[in-house]
Design a protein around this motif. Sequence first.
Motif, mmCIF file in Angstrom:
data_model
loop_
_atom_site.group_PDB
_atom_site.id
_atom_site.type_symbol
_atom_site.label_atom_id
_atom_site.label_comp_id
_atom_site.label_asym_id
_atom_site.label_seq_id
_atom_site.Cartn_x
_atom_site.Cartn_y
_atom_site.Cartn_z
ATOM 1 N N LEU A 32 -11.017 -11.405 -10.532
ATOM 2 C CA LEU A 32 -10.857 -10.402 -9.381
ATOM 3 C C LEU A 32 -9.232 -10.385 -9.122
ATOM 4 O O LEU A 32 -8.591 -9.199 -8.869
ATOM 5 C CB LEU A 32 -11.332 -11.016 -8.200
ATOM 6 N N GLY A 33 -8.554 -11.480 -9.557
ATOM 7 C CA GLY A 33 -6.824 -11.361 -9.389
ATOM 8 C C GLY A 33 -6.577 -10.310 -10.742
ATOM 9 O O GLY A 33 -5.587 -9.723 -10.329
ATOM 10 N N ILE A 34 -6.887 -10.266 -11.793
ATOM 11 C CA ILE A 34 -6.668 -9.452 -12.841
ATOM 12 C C ILE A 34 -7.023 -8.190 -12.523
ATOM 13 O O ILE A 34 -6.134 -7.094 -12.696
ATOM 14 C CB ILE A 34 -7.281 -9.782 -14.278
ATOM 15 N N ILE A 76 -9.341 -2.892 -0.846
ATOM 16 C CA ILE A 76 -8.869 -3.776 0.215
ATOM 17 C C ILE A 76 -9.967 -4.799 0.434
ATOM 18 O O ILE A 76 -9.688 -5.867 0.704
ATOM 19 C CB ILE A 76 -8.837 -2.966 1.664
ATOM 20 N N ILE A 77 -11.432 -4.613 0.056
ATOM 21 C CA ILE A 77 -12.217 -5.543 -0.178
ATOM 22 C C ILE A 77 -12.087 -6.511 -1.007
ATOM 23 O O ILE A 77 -12.503 -7.779 -0.908
ATOM 24 C CB ILE A 77 -13.667 -5.038 0.342
ATOM 25 N N MET A 78 -11.327 -5.986 -2.096
ATOM 26 C CA MET A 78 -11.243 -7.022 -3.332
ATOM 27 C C MET A 78 -9.943 -7.890 -2.794
ATOM 28 O O MET A 78 -10.264 -9.231 -3.164
ATOM 29 C CB MET A 78 -10.836 -6.147 -4.555
ATOM 30 N N ALA A 135 -2.682 -2.706 -8.949
ATOM 31 C CA ALA A 135 -1.324 -2.480 -8.489
ATOM 32 C C ALA A 135 -0.538 -1.887 -9.417
ATOM 33 O O ALA A 135 0.658 -0.967 -8.950
ATOM 34 C CB ALA A 135 -0.902 -3.885 -8.063
ATOM 35 N N GLY A 136 -0.615 -2.293 -10.826
ATOM 36 C CA GLY A 136 0.324 -1.619 -11.664
ATOM 37 C C GLY A 136 -0.241 -0.239 -12.214
ATOM 38 O O GLY A 136 0.672 0.304 -13.393
#
Length: 371
Positions: free
Chosen positions: A190-192, A171-173, A198-199
Amino acid sequence: MPAKSAPSATPQTGVVADKDDLNPVPVPRSEPKLEHRFDIDLMRLICSCAVILGHVAGAFILAVDREESNGPAAYWVGHIADGANAFAVPMFFAMAGWAVLMGAPPRDSARMWTRIIRNGTPLFVWTALYLAWAYLRDRNTDPMSDMAVDAVFGSVRPAYHLWFLYSYIPIIMALGFIVLIRSGRRPWGLGIALLVIAGLPHLLATVGEFTGWSPPPVGWSFGTYSVVYAIGGALLFAHPKRLSRRALWLVAGVMVAAMAGCVWWDTQVHYVIPNAHPFVAVLTLCVLALVSRMHIKESWRPRLTKLSAAAMGAYMVHVFFVEELVKRWVSADSGAVEASVMLVAMVAMTIVLSYGASLLWGKLGARRWLG
């Protein structure tokens, strides 16, 4: 000879230009000084002690096998104490939201990764220590290698309390990612990482289909309730004023009612009450309102800051004392007075030992590894 005209700002460039030569003169921009919130230091300390209270209370409840008939005094003392601590986990999410969104938003990806590593390193170090302790005490139910693999993806016993960090870190990410995007950054790494998190459950399930491997449960995720607590906490902690004395008394009354609601749910419906339950949400809101913007005396601030810095370490180590000491001494046959005194004594002992250990390794320079 005409006097030199005063410089004026040009809206197109946002800098000051001299009318005689039209050379841009940069305007120095000072970074706003971040406010140190001693009330949030206090809240961190309160929540850490509340978690310890909850796990000590859990030892009383387990001592009677969750049945009132096996020991009414221990049963009710445990449940009343457990109901009083229900705000702790939601409040940690609220403080995380305030820190990332309002208190100390990340300026770049490097600083965000520093936060992630600062929380992730103690998670894995303490998982290894708890697994080693259980192995030496012959308490591991599965091979240690299997449990170590499982721990990469989610919390395992005896480090059951570390489940929180598997939600806290993502969540902090996510919040940090939004802050950086909003500030014009492009935090690709960070997005990766968020995409992988998520996956991950589906990726492991796919690997399992091809290999026959039974993947472990994945704890790296966060629920809607934790996002709401984080964003709501950021908003409420940022409120500039403290409630009036009359309002605080009203909030205190609502807080007691919410605690009673948590105890009722735990004893009459289901133990443990979910963090997303309205009783827990109201309790969390009341505690936040009572502590936020509280004035902390100057003389108390250095000690408070020192204890607040040790809170994470105390959270990490306290389960060792609960398992090795508290559970040995809690009795299902005690009376109401004896059970109450025993609870207070066990909570005090666990807090002193946990904070004492954390302060010790802080002096030894091991805070980075042990929290």
